[in-house]
Design an enzyme around this catalytic site. Structure first.
Site, PDB file in Angstrom:
ATOM      1  N   GLU A 165      -2.202   4.613  -5.611  1.00  0.00           N
ATOM      2  CA  GLU A 165      -1.096   4.713  -4.644  1.00  0.00           C
ATOM      3  C   GLU A 165       0.164   5.105  -5.397  1.00  0.00           C
ATOM      4  O   GLU A 165       1.066   4.313  -5.607  1.00  0.00           O
ATOM      5  CB  GLU A 165      -0.910   3.380  -3.921  1.00  0.00           C
ATOM      6  CG  GLU A 165      -0.101   3.466  -2.643  1.00  0.00           C
ATOM      7  CD  GLU A 165      -0.171   2.162  -1.863  1.00  0.00           C
ATOM      8  OE1 GLU A 165       0.888   1.523  -1.687  1.00  0.00           O
ATOM      9  OE2 GLU A 165      -1.282   1.781  -1.450  1.00  0.00           O
ATOM     10  N   GLU A 212      -4.232  -4.158  -3.437  1.00  0.00           N
ATOM     11  CA  GLU A 212      -3.136  -5.109  -3.666  1.00  0.00           C
ATOM     12  C   GLU A 212      -3.538  -6.515  -3.210  1.00  0.00           C
ATOM     13  O   GLU A 212      -2.838  -7.166  -2.434  1.00  0.00           O
ATOM     14  CB  GLU A 212      -1.860  -4.640  -2.950  1.00  0.00           C
ATOM     15  CG  GLU A 212      -1.348  -3.318  -3.488  1.00  0.00           C
ATOM     16  CD  GLU A 212      -0.072  -2.854  -2.788  1.00  0.00           C
ATOM     17  OE1 GLU A 212       0.402  -3.550  -1.875  1.00  0.00           O
ATOM     18  OE2 GLU A 212       0.443  -1.781  -3.155  1.00  0.00           O
TER      19      GLU A 212
END
Length: 825
Positions: free
Chosen positions: A495, A428
């Protein structure tokens, strides 16, 4: 599951080595992959919390400092405080500056070289030997080494280490502080193989043979070129020599790179089902027949990844059924003993998990060794973010200067492990630029071309081999649209998925985080604008049947989600060939990153902070494991709810399940794509039983029984015998039971512990995310009927006696045998 009698596989394959030149002699924990004289250097350090002038100097008097052993995390020892600057990101625990010093005796030997190796220091570590500055490593998760040879003296020597985690928050979750991983001392001759100096790959793999390619760095610290004999032996997992090769090598001063090729007959493949490990022993033999040995490990397996076939291991298509794991472990924080880590991995393996993502940093070296032997694949992640900090004082402040060095060390350290099947270069990454992605991938590929590279939330993923998706991949249509636009790219749920549950808590109506308990970054988001981005889950009843508990607790049915539930995500993963698998967020509850404040964590784990399974553990087991099982929920102790219709949910990997209440059949149901079976049952006290069948035969049973009032304590240890080595850990599950021995699922009694004998309590926990009591005390309240106490051995053998008491309850005492290493069977 392969049973290990030791913590890590080098304990099985190598003997402890002692150097008599070190006094007092440090207890050798284990020889690990590396040189024959690699010694554990963990014991008998001095520690001071707080900065202090002159502590790096050899002459400094540290007699008043605390004596302790490593690994050590000072943050977990401190009290929780809502005013701590770590805040909700770091679980409200403090950081600071800490100093460590170790004094040891040394006798200098001609041509010997000595290196000190740190597996991890959080963070901004600086190291001195006898007052000489060795260097600094900002990254708290990287392993590193210093050559201390020039500064050693015959007689007294002092190592000093400063760790600076004073600027908080330095991470988006709990980081820990200090020398929280092992320290090693490596002693070699003038010619040696450097740290991470071997690189082993295989090619042309078939059932008949495999080519083994070994690249070896040889360092010559003498002033002249030398001729040595390099003997290389390869041993199978049962320690039988299967190959040997000997050759004369001329080693110039400096670094020599030597390449070998050996043909391995009838190779045993490494896989989750057959985790076969080979050992390579290099022996450097001098002209006077003196020699040194170096050990490396590898496995034989093939990996292919593409959008058509997905992930292919050894020619077989499989899905990655994985979890994300932070590095902390409940009451021990970041300083995780091997027994604790191994227990956690075994629990995941028994659940059917076949892969772990090391979120979001390099893990401790022993994790990879355990995964090698257990057969757990690893997505090895280098960084959380890159050059733009995600927490105010995280590694992003140092990234530009250090990323290439840290990434290189990371890849070289881990690349021989067969369990590692993919590299991740980031997670991220805010506003990441594609050119930087390119540079990171190039560095990885320059060091290892045998594995694909991914990035969690990869964007368009131009330079990665596998495009990773986090939460955005849970939204309807996102994966399908990306695949249409990039049909040749394999996709991975790096994720996925995010669901929340609290052990022992149940709500019949579905909750969505954004709507019902928003995270800080979701404040202000309108549900009407967001609800099209979720996969809705039908309520289990029209009205809520359970009493609302704390806003911090979430339902243990599969109905407290962020965007998609476990069952819907499993069906999508199975349906898309281009989607190679998922890494659930997360395997275990972890400290920090608490979405609702103030709490210690966000309850994403499949297992809680104790390592106790939540109901989702069994849901995943029903989806990922072939071992026959059945599980039902909720518990069946609901006083005052007589006659209220309760949704009873069953998870099973069997095709048919029958439900019985007090021996009356409530009917049989057949499992379908909903991945759960539901009965609406009017509550009456008694026993609820689920019977799973296949082809008419019973393959599994389970039951829950109504409990009475709390009456006694039951202690359930995970082992009865341990080793007196200052390492071994006993996990004792503490249950509150009624007079008939049935666990009381809502009990919250305060339990006090008393320990006698050669052991110490290193942690207590109950899994309650809003219980800010000390995890280092000798008491703990039960939460939902349970708590945990962890006991570690000393060096003294003998009996360890644990007594648990609570007002108004019958106490229990249990005894363990702590054996000297020579007596351990």
């Amino acid at each position: 599951m392969r049973q290990l009698t030791c913590n890590i596989y080098w304990k099985l394959l190598a003997v402890c080595a002692f150097l008599l030149v070190i006094t007092p002699i440090n207890k050798c924990h284990a020889q690990r992959a590396g040189g024959s004289h690699t010694l554990n250097f963990d014991f008998d350090w001095r520690f001071h919390l707080g900065d202090i002038a002159g502590a790096s100097e050899m002459s400094y008097d540290d007699a008043s400092w605390r004596q302790l052993d490593l690994p050590h995390d000072w943050s977990i020892e401190q009290p929780f405080d809502l005013d701590n600057p770590s805040g909700w990101r770091g679980g409200y625990l403090p950081g600071g500056i800490g100093w460590y010093r170790k004094t040891f005796e040394w006798k200098k030997q001609k041509d010997s070289h000595v290196m000190i190796q740190f597996d991890g220091v959080y963070m901004n570590s600086e190291v001195w030997i006898n007052g000489h500055y060795l260097g600094k490593r900002p990254y708290g998760y990287i392993s590193f080494e210093y050559d201390i040879t020039p500064y050693l003296k015959t007689g007294k020597n002092v190592i000093a280490v400063k760790a600076d985690n004073s600027r908080l928050p330095s991470g988006r979750w709990y980081t820990g502080s200090g020398i929280y991983r092992h320290v090693w001392l490596r002693v070699t001759g003038a010619i040696y193989i450097p740290q991470w100096g071997t690189y082993i790959t295989t090619s042309n793999v078939s059932p008949q043979k495999a080519d083994v390619h070994i690249q070896t760095e040889i360092q010559n610290k003498s002033n002249v070129a030398r001729v040595i004999r390099l003997q290389t032996d390869i041993f199978s997992s049962d320690n039988k020599k299967v190959l040997t090769q000997s050759e004369r090598v001329t080693v110039d001063t400096g670094l020599t790179n030597w390449r070998q090729k050996m043909v391995l007959p009838n190779p045993r493949y490494w896989s989750p089902e057959t985790p076969e490990i080979y050992k390579v022993v290099h022996r450097i033999i001098y002209s006077d027949n003196k020699e040194e040995s170096y050990i490396s490990y590898f496995g034989v397996r093939t990996i292919e990844v593409n959008a058509k076939d997905g992930f292919v291991l050894n020619g077989r298509r499989i899905k990655l059924n994985g979890v994300c794991n932070h590095h902390d472990a409940g009451p021990v924080g970041a300083a995780v003993p091997e027994d604790v880590l191994y227990r956690r991995l075994k629990l995941l393996k028994a659940m059917g998990c076949n892969a772990i993502r090391t979120t979001h940093n390099p893990a401790a070296p022993e994790l990879y060794a355990m995964c090698d032997t257990l057969g757990i694949m690893v997505l090895d992640e280098a960084f959380d973010g890159w050059d733009k900090p995600k927490a105010p004082y995280d590694y992003g402040l140092y990234f530009k200067e250090w990323w290439k060095k840290d990434l290189t060390d990371f890849i070289k350290r881990d690349r021989n492990h067969p369990s590692i099947i993919m590299w991740s270069i980031g997670n991220e990454v805010p506003r990441f630029n594609v050119e930087l992605q390119k540079h990171l991938v190039e560095v990885v590929k320059s060091l290892d071309t045998t594995r694909p590279v991914t990035q969690a939330r990869s964007g368009e993923g131009r330079y990665v081999d596998v495009v990773g998706f986090n939460g955005e991949g849970e939204m309807p249509g996102v994966l399908e649209t990306f695949h249409q636009q990039h049909p040749d790219k394999p996709l991975l749920g790096t994720e996925i998925t995010h669901t929340l549950q609290t052990r022992g808590v149940y709500y019949a109506r579905t909750s969505y985080r954004t709507r019902d308990f928003p995270a800080p970054w979701e404040e202000g988001v309108k549900w009407e604008d967001f609800k099209s981005k979720v996969f809705p889950i039908p309520d289990l009843s029209e009205k809520e049947v359970f009493k609302k508990q704390s806003i911090f607790y979430q339902s243990s049915y599969d109905n407290a989600i962020v965007r998609i539930g476990v069952r819907d995500q499993h069906n999508r993963t199975e349906a898309f060939p281009f989607f190679i698998g998922t890494f659930r967020w997360s395997g275990f509850d972890y400290l920090g990153e608490a979405a609702i404040q103030p709490a210690r964590t966000a309850n994403f784990g499949i297992l809680d902070l104790c390592g106790f399974p939540k109901d989702h553990y069994y849901l995943y087991q029903s989806l990922w494991s072939s071992t026959p099982m059945v599980h039902l929920l909720p518990h069946w102790t609901h006083p005052g709810m007589e006659g209220v219709t309760i949704p009873v949910v069953v998870y099973s990997n069997a095709p048919e399940v029958e439900l019985l209440l007090n021996k009356r059949s409530l009917g049989e149901q057949t499992m379908d794509t909903s991945r759960q079976l539901v009965w609406m049952v009017p509550y009456e006290p008694g026993t609820l039983e689920a019977v799973a069948r296949k082809d008419g035969k019973i393959v599994a049973k389970t039951s829950v029984t109504t409990a009475g009032a709390p009456a006694a304590i039951r202690l359930i240890p995970d082992k009865q015998q341990v080793v007196a080595d200052k390492r071994s850990v006993i996990h004792v599950e503490v249950q509150i039971t009624d007079a008939q021995g049935i666990m009381v699922p809502e009990a919250n009694n305060l339990v006090k512990f008393k320990l006698k004998g050669p052991g110490k309590i290193i942690g207590v926990e109950n899994g309650d995310i809003i219980d800010f009591s000390s995890m280092k005390a000798e008491e703990r309240k039960a939460f939902k009927g349970k708590c945990l106490v962890m006991i570690q051995t000393t060096l003294e053998p003998g009996n360890i006696e644990l007594t648990a008491t609570s007002d108004g309850l019958k106490s229990q005492t249990i005894t363990f045998s702590s054996l000297s290493k020579s007596n351990k069977k």
